[in-house]
Design a protein around this motif. Structure first.
Motif, PDB file in Angstrom:
ATOM      1  N   ASP A  57      -1.473   9.561   9.424  1.00 15.67           N
ATOM      2  CA  ASP A  57      -0.145   9.114   9.844  1.00 15.67           C
ATOM      3  C   ASP A  57      -0.079   7.587   9.870  1.00 15.67           C
ATOM      4  O   ASP A  57       0.921   6.987   9.495  1.00 15.67           O
ATOM      5  CB  ASP A  57       0.196   9.679  11.226  1.00 15.67           C
ATOM      6  N   ARG A  58      -1.160   6.959  10.309  1.00 12.33           N
ATOM      7  CA  ARG A  58      -1.158   5.499  10.328  1.00 12.33           C
ATOM      8  C   ARG A  58      -1.114   4.942   8.894  1.00 12.33           C
ATOM      9  O   ARG A  58      -0.462   3.952   8.617  1.00 12.33           O
ATOM     10  CB  ARG A  58      -2.401   4.955  11.052  1.00 12.33           C
ATOM     11  N   PHE A  59      -1.814   5.639   8.000  1.00 11.10           N
ATOM     12  CA  PHE A  59      -1.778   5.208   6.600  1.00 11.10           C
ATOM     13  C   PHE A  59      -0.352   5.286   6.055  1.00 11.10           C
ATOM     14  O   PHE A  59       0.130   4.360   5.394  1.00 11.10           O
ATOM     15  CB  PHE A  59      -2.732   6.064   5.750  1.00 11.10           C
ATOM     16  N   ILE A  60       0.329   6.381   6.340  1.00 11.25           N
ATOM     17  CA  ILE A  60       1.708   6.533   5.851  1.00 11.25           C
ATOM     18  C   ILE A  60       2.593   5.446   6.469  1.00 11.25           C
ATOM     19  O   ILE A  60       3.401   4.814   5.785  1.00 11.25           O
ATOM     20  CB  ILE A  60       2.236   7.948   6.163  1.00 11.25           C
ATOM     21  N   ALA A  61       2.389   5.178   7.752  1.00 14.13           N
ATOM     22  CA  ALA A  61       3.166   4.126   8.422  1.00 14.13           C
ATOM     23  C   ALA A  61       2.861   2.757   7.816  1.00 14.13           C
ATOM     24  O   ALA A  61       3.740   1.910   7.703  1.00 14.13           O
ATOM     25  CB  ALA A  61       2.872   4.133   9.913  1.00 14.13           C
ATOM     26  N   THR A  62       1.620   2.573   7.406  1.00 13.72           N
ATOM     27  CA  THR A  62       1.238   1.300   6.793  1.00 13.72           C
ATOM     28  C   THR A  62       1.874   1.161   5.412  1.00 13.72           C
ATOM     29  O   THR A  62       2.415   0.118   5.063  1.00 13.72           O
ATOM     30  CB  THR A  62      -0.296   1.220   6.669  1.00 13.72           C
ATOM     31  N   HIS A  63       1.833   2.250   4.658  1.00 13.99           N
ATOM     32  CA  HIS A  63       2.427   2.276   3.318  1.00 13.99           C
ATOM     33  C   HIS A  63       3.920   1.933   3.387  1.00 13.99           C
ATOM     34  O   HIS A  63       4.474   1.327   2.476  1.00 13.99           O
ATOM     35  CB  HIS A  63       2.208   3.674   2.734  1.00 13.99           C
ATOM     36  N   ALA A  64       4.567   2.322   4.485  1.00 13.62           N
ATOM     37  CA  ALA A  64       6.013   2.117   4.627  1.00 13.62           C
ATOM     38  C   ALA A  64       6.338   0.850   5.403  1.00 13.62           C
ATOM     39  O   ALA A  64       7.484   0.641   5.775  1.00 13.62           O
ATOM     40  CB  ALA A  64       6.632   3.329   5.325  1.00 13.62           C
ATOM     41  N   ASP A  65       5.357   0.003   5.664  1.00 11.05           N
ATOM     42  CA  ASP A  65       5.595  -1.254   6.389  1.00 11.05           C
ATOM     43  C   ASP A  65       6.099  -1.014   7.810  1.00 11.05           C
ATOM     44  O   ASP A  65       6.989  -1.710   8.282  1.00 11.05           O
ATOM     45  CB  ASP A  65       6.581  -2.159   5.628  1.00 11.05           C
ATOM     46  N   ILE A  66       5.531  -0.022   8.456  1.00 11.92           N
ATOM     47  CA  ILE A  66       5.837   0.187   9.870  1.00 11.92           C
ATOM     48  C   ILE A  66       4.659  -0.320  10.690  1.00 11.92           C
ATOM     49  O   ILE A  66       4.838  -1.078  11.631  1.00 11.92           O
ATOM     50  CB  ILE A  66       6.143   1.676  10.148  1.00 11.92           C
ATOM     51  N   ALA A  67       3.460   0.066  10.322  1.00  8.16           N
ATOM     52  CA  ALA A  67       2.259  -0.487  10.965  1.00  8.16           C
ATOM     53  C   ALA A  67       1.734  -1.620  10.078  1.00  8.16           C
ATOM     54  O   ALA A  67       1.839  -1.551   8.856  1.00  8.16           O
ATOM     55  CB  ALA A  67       1.206   0.599  11.122  1.00  8.16           C
ATOM     56  N   PRO A  68       1.161  -2.668  10.691  1.00 11.82           N
ATOM     57  CA  PRO A  68       0.678  -3.788   9.884  1.00 11.82           C
ATOM     58  C   PRO A  68      -0.451  -3.379   8.940  1.00 11.82           C
ATOM     59  O   PRO A  68      -1.351  -2.629   9.322  1.00 11.82           O
ATOM     60  CB  PRO A  68       0.148  -4.775  10.927  1.00 11.82           C
ATOM     61  N   VAL A  69      -0.381  -3.876   7.716  1.00 12.71           N
ATOM     62  CA  VAL A  69      -1.424  -3.618   6.719  1.00 12.71           C
ATOM     63  C   VAL A  69      -2.795  -3.982   7.282  1.00 12.71           C
ATOM     64  O   VAL A  69      -3.783  -3.280   7.092  1.00 12.71           O
ATOM     65  CB  VAL A  69      -1.147  -4.452   5.434  1.00 12.71           C
ATOM     66  N   SER A  70      -2.827  -5.085   8.044  1.00 15.69           N
ATOM     67  CA  SER A  70      -4.116  -5.592   8.517  1.00 15.69           C
ATOM     68  C   SER A  70      -4.777  -4.639   9.505  1.00 15.69           C
ATOM     69  O   SER A  70      -5.977  -4.682   9.683  1.00 15.69           O
ATOM     70  CB  SER A  70      -3.935  -6.966   9.155  1.00 15.69           C
ATOM     71  N   GLU A  71      -4.022  -3.786  10.156  1.00 13.72           N
ATOM     72  CA  GLU A  71      -4.671  -2.920  11.143  1.00 13.72           C
ATOM     73  C   GLU A  71      -5.305  -1.695  10.520  1.00 13.72           C
ATOM     74  O   GLU A  71      -6.336  -1.225  10.990  1.00 13.72           O
ATOM     75  CB  GLU A  71      -3.690  -2.545  12.259  1.00 13.72           C
TER      76      GLU A  71
END
Lengths: 520, 440
Positions: B386-400
């Motif tokens: 889920d965090r990966f999907i959020a990262t892919h969509a620019d919801i969670a920071p790429v750096s995290e």
């Protein structure tokens, strides 16, 4: 939709037909074909005068026809598909070390080649910041050679010697004396016969500095952190670790147990939540909470008072890594622990000598003689490594003495004068220094390409700075880690800041990058 | 005299106008199209895009005619992952960016622009903005080096001239405002994808699916009118060969990337419209603001379609820019301070990292061995998927997500090995095959 819609030609075909007519100067055909172009494309390519093509001057005299042709061509056959690029530079700047972490294939030797190819591309383009060598002692100015054999001399923020002990006469004298008395070699594990009388004196001095009298020495700081965790933590125990804690602690945690939780940097409330979670299903096993004192990448530190209290409330044990702050800051050189009034209060403290104590080596300290004996026996890196050499031990002991003397206060005052000069000049020039004033000044860049090209310029312009990127920092948050020394004159620091700002500005222009270095 | 003239009345423009008008400012919106109408777009809204609509009270209108889902399937070289964006990450995202996390929803949707843009432009008008459609801005009025208004051709063919305290360029990647001001493109990333898509009826894919194999991708998402958008994309270097037979190559790409989806489309699907395409998708940034003007949406930074983030980012810009402009128009800050605040968010480290992420992805290089192993390691680890999907969509920071200690932990926690996935069997040969242009 009607079937006529379905039979309509797609936009690519139509644009080709328009371009074809344009070459013949046939604006009437251009307009006819344009009428069939989809609403989608007409509303997207608002710079094309779709409705007015018939009104173009077919002779092309006013340049309008040529402009429309150029815009349509760029939409449908962009110039970059025809332009060559420097493949080395592209490859060097595009990749990250992590891209090579999991090589494929069963030949362990052969599969390192891909990574090596990238290293070579970075070397050729002078963007490889590793493996530089010193030509003389790393003072506030240093002379170095990069791994292509290119030499430079510059203001040195690339060495970790916060109190400038490397050139201190008393430190050098201590080294000479130990060399004369014991020779260069410790000739054994500290568990066997590797320690000398100086080792006992050093343990006692560190005990006084941290307020934790039971101290174990390690031959490197890394092995102290790794050894402390694998010595104490077993498979069914838990490690709760700050996401940015030092690599030796992260790797120690992973080696010790699969139950590792990384918490948001500095967030004590998050630690509390994790401890509640763990204790709700496991009341039998140990929990080690791990943090740095001064964090080496972000130059900030946690609220250790609350963190230690939260640990006690949930039967967890706290380990703090004071490698970067002990000796260089805090009252009497006691670091972040002393600043927070925690001398003698933290469960386990580990540190390294390589920043403020002028030598390799590290230690683990606590108030428990039992913990000391246990760590000595079960931290492989203590038992099964050769002990610190007598020279190293004597140097660290002398450093510890100066750190606790009035001269230590004087050195720290000079260090912080240089730190403030550097931070103020950088900040005044619109750059972002992260964290709090401390011997580490992290200058945020962000984009790796920008950092690598700025680093290349700095090498030639007389500032030695270490650029940190993945795996030290997360991708996309590269930075310069400037490490200040007591020997830096404030004017040197300001001069370096001016040069750094110029190099970043020029790199941004070179890459034509619009991104700044704002924090969020 | 208006407070603001917004050039462009679609996602970025109508939303900016709506938010400014609701704050009581006099706003004029000008768009050359009339509504409803379509524009080239992958028209996907990630959960934060839907959350913006919800914050503005428009979500129900959209979902009344548009199917929504929360779980998305992502299949890379046969390694399937399914997940949804966690509410906690969404809240954190909105708090970081806008200082308030109200109205967060977890669903995503594919909304035809003829549906969505109409809703937005009507809402802007209802909020009190004056909307002039089928009107073309042909000139910026500049006085003392400052943009003070616009001239153009109205829907009746006559000329119009209007003045405002600020002109907002919300007119897309080919922005008239930016071109007229002669703004250069910064940090340009020419390597991008070509994309072709159309609308099919006759089958139900259940929810959104995104597939990748080698250098090609395809996606299917249920959209309005009981249809599914089916999209294929690949590296722009292959576009010339692809164009030689667009319908045939769309099917060929589907069959290659996801044989199941290819079969579904071929045997059950009825195509309802012509096939649309573009390869005009290079990433770039432009200067954000200057004397009398500010840019929002694709005009300030366009990116490749491969993460389908454009509309969501347009909404983000609208909220950031209108909040900044409101503070200035209400006399709470200087224009410079307001614009600096907007710029601070839009040119931040997180934004830069995500821009790099999209631009790297849009080169459509085949996934490397280690990247595919990462997808295997994510299997069974729902939280990190889920965090990966959020990262892919620019919801969670790429750096995290892409942080060494996190990636190492993911490896350690892996529940599956690569053994069950054919792509790993002769990886070197497969990689070589992937480099061949499928359409040559």
């Amino acid at each position: 939709m009607t079937s006529t819609d379905l039979q309509q030609r797609d936009d690519g075909e139509l644009i080709e037909a328009i371009l074809d007519a344009a070459r013949r100067g046939d604006v009437a055909t251009m307009a006819r074909e344009a009428a069939e172009v989809s609403e989608m494309t007409r509303n997207w390519a608002t710079h094309i005068p779709w409705d007015d093509l018939a009104a173009l001057d077919a002779s092309g005299a006013d340049g309008e026809l040529a402009r429309v042709v150029a815009d349509l061509t760029e939409m449908w056959e962009p110039a970059h598909l025809r332009n060559p690029v420097d493949p080395d530079e592209e490859y060097a700047l595009d990749k990250n070390a992590y891209d090579f972490y999991r090589p494929a294939g069963r030949d362990l030797l052969a599969r390192t080649e891909d990574f090596y190819g990238w290293v070579q591309a970075r070397r050729r383009t002078e963007t490889w910041q590793y493996s530089r060598v010193l030509e003389a002692a790393p003072d506030s100015i240093a002379e170095i050679t990069n791994d292509l054999g290119k030499r430079t001399r510059g203001i040195n923020f690339n060495s970790q010697d916060y109190l400038s002990f490397n050139t201190h006469p008393a430190i050098r004298e201590a080294a000479v004396r130990a060399m004369r008395d014991y020779g260069p070699h410790s000739a054994g594990s500290p568990m066997v016969l590797g320690n000398t009388r100086i080792s006992d004196e050093l343990e006692a001095a560190l005990g006084e500095l941290t307020g934790l009298e039971h101290v174990t020495l390690f031959s490197t700081g890394w092995s102290a952190g790794f050894g402390a965790i694998v010595g104490l933590v077993r498979q069914s125990d838990h490690v709760v670790i700050d996401r940015l804690a030092h690599s030796c602690l992260q790797q120690g945690a992973r080696a010790a147990t699969r139950n590792v939780v990384r918490y948001e940097h500095l967030n004590v409330e998050a630690v509390r939540q994790h401890l509640v979670d763990i204790r709700s299903h496991d009341t039998r096993n140990g929990i080690l909470v791990v943090t740095d004192g001064l964090f080496s990448v972000d130059a900030d530190w946690p609220d250790l008072v609350t963190l230690q209290r939260v640990c006690r409330e949930h039967d967890a044990t706290l380990l703090v890594d004071v490698a970067h702050d002990l000796g260089a800051m805090g009252p009497g050189g006691t670091g972040v622990l002393g600043m927070q009034g925690l001398l003698g209060e933290v469960d386990i403290v580990m540190g390294a000598f390589s920043k403020s104590f002028c030598s390799n080596g590290g230690f683990v300290a606590s108030r428990s003689p039992a913990l000391k004996q246990y760590v000595k026996m079960f931290s492989g890196s203590h038992f099964f490594s050769n002990a610190l050499s007598p020279v190293q031990t004597a140097v660290v002991r002398e450093a510890a003495r100066i750190i606790r003397s009035p001269e230590g206060d004087e050195l720290r005052a000079r260090l912080f004068t240089a730190i403030h000069a550097l931070r103020d000049e950088l900040t005044g020039r619109g750059l972002t220094c992260m964290g709090e004033p401390s011997p580490i000044v992290p200058l945020l860049i962000g984009n790796e390409k920008l950092a690598r090209t700025a680093n290349r310029l700095l090498f030639d312009r007389g500032v030695l700075a270490f650029m940190v990127e993945f795996p030290v920092t997360p991708t996309g948050s590269s930075r310069f880690r400037l490490q200040v020394q007591a020997g830096h004159r404030p004017e040197e620091a300001r001069e370096a800041a001016r040069i750094i700002e110029g190099a970043i500005a020029d790199s941004r222009a070179y890459l034509s990058s619009a991104f700044g270095s704002a924090a969020r | 005299m208006y407070d603001a003239i917004v050039v462009g009345g679609r996602c970025a423009g109508a939303a900016t106008a709506l938010l400014l008008a609701r704050q009581g400012h006099r706003v004029l919106v000008v768009d050359r199209s009339s509504f409803p109408s379509d524009v080239i777009s992958t028209h996907f809204l990630w959960p934060h895009g839907m959350s913006y609509l919800n914050r503005w009270g428009l979500l129900d209108q959209v979902t009344a005619v548009t199917p929504t889902h929360t779980v998305v399937d992502i299949v890379n070289d046969g390694i399937p992952l399914s997940g949804s964006v966690p509410v906690s990450l969404l809240r954190e995202h909105f708090r970081d960016l806008h200082g308030d996390d109200s109205g967060v929803v977890q669903s995503y949707a594919s909304v035809r622009r003829r549906v969505l843009d109409q809703i937005l432009v009507e809402a802007a008008a209802k909020a009190g903005a004056e909307v002039r459609t089928h009107s073309t801005v042909r000139e910026l009025i500049i006085s003392d080096g400052r943009v003070v208004g616009v001239r153009g051709r109205a829907s009746d063919g006559g000329e119009f001239e209007e003045r405002a305290r600020i002109v907002v360029g919300a007119d897309g990647r080919n922005s008239f405002v930016a071109r007229t001001l002669g703004l250069p493109r910064f940090d340009e990333r020419p390597r991008c994808t070509f994309a072709y898509w159309s609308y099919w009826s006759g089958f139900d894919p259940g929810r959104g699916q995104i597939h990748r194999r080698g250098r090609l991708g395809c996606a299917v998402v249920p959209t309005n009118f009981g249809q599914n958008m089916v999209l294929v994309w690949g590296p722009s270097e292959w576009s010339r060969e692809f164009r030689a037979d667009v319908p045939g190559n769309v099917q060929r790409a589907l069959d290659f990337v996801s044989p199941e989806l290819g079969e579904l489309v071929r045997t059950r699907g009825t195509r309802e419209e012509r096939i649309y395409g573009t390869l005009d998708q290079s990433g770039f940034l432009r200067q954000l603001h200057g004397p009398g003007w500010v840019l929002v949406g694709d005009a300030e930074s366009a990116k490749d379609q491969c993460t389908a983030i454009g509309m969501t980012h347009a909404f983000r810009d609208a909220e950031l820019a209108s909040a900044a402009l409101h503070r200035w128009l209400a006399g709470e800050s200087s224009l410079d301070e307001a614009m600096a605040a907007y710029e601070g968010r839009r040119r931040s480290q997180n934004s830069a990292a995500y821009y790099d992420y999209v631009c790297t992805l849009s080169e459509m290089r085949p996934y490397r061995h280690d990247e595919l192993q990462l997808f295997v390691a994510l299997r069974g680890n729902q939280e990190e998927t889920d965090r990966f999907i959020a990262t892919h969509a620019d919801i969670a920071p790429v750096s995290e997500f892409f942080q060494a200690s996190n990636l190492f932990l993911l490896n350690d926690a892996a529940k599956e090995s690569s053994a069950g996935y054919p792509v790993f069997e002769d990886f070197a040969a497969t990689s070589r095959m992937y480099q061949q242009n499928l359409f040559a």
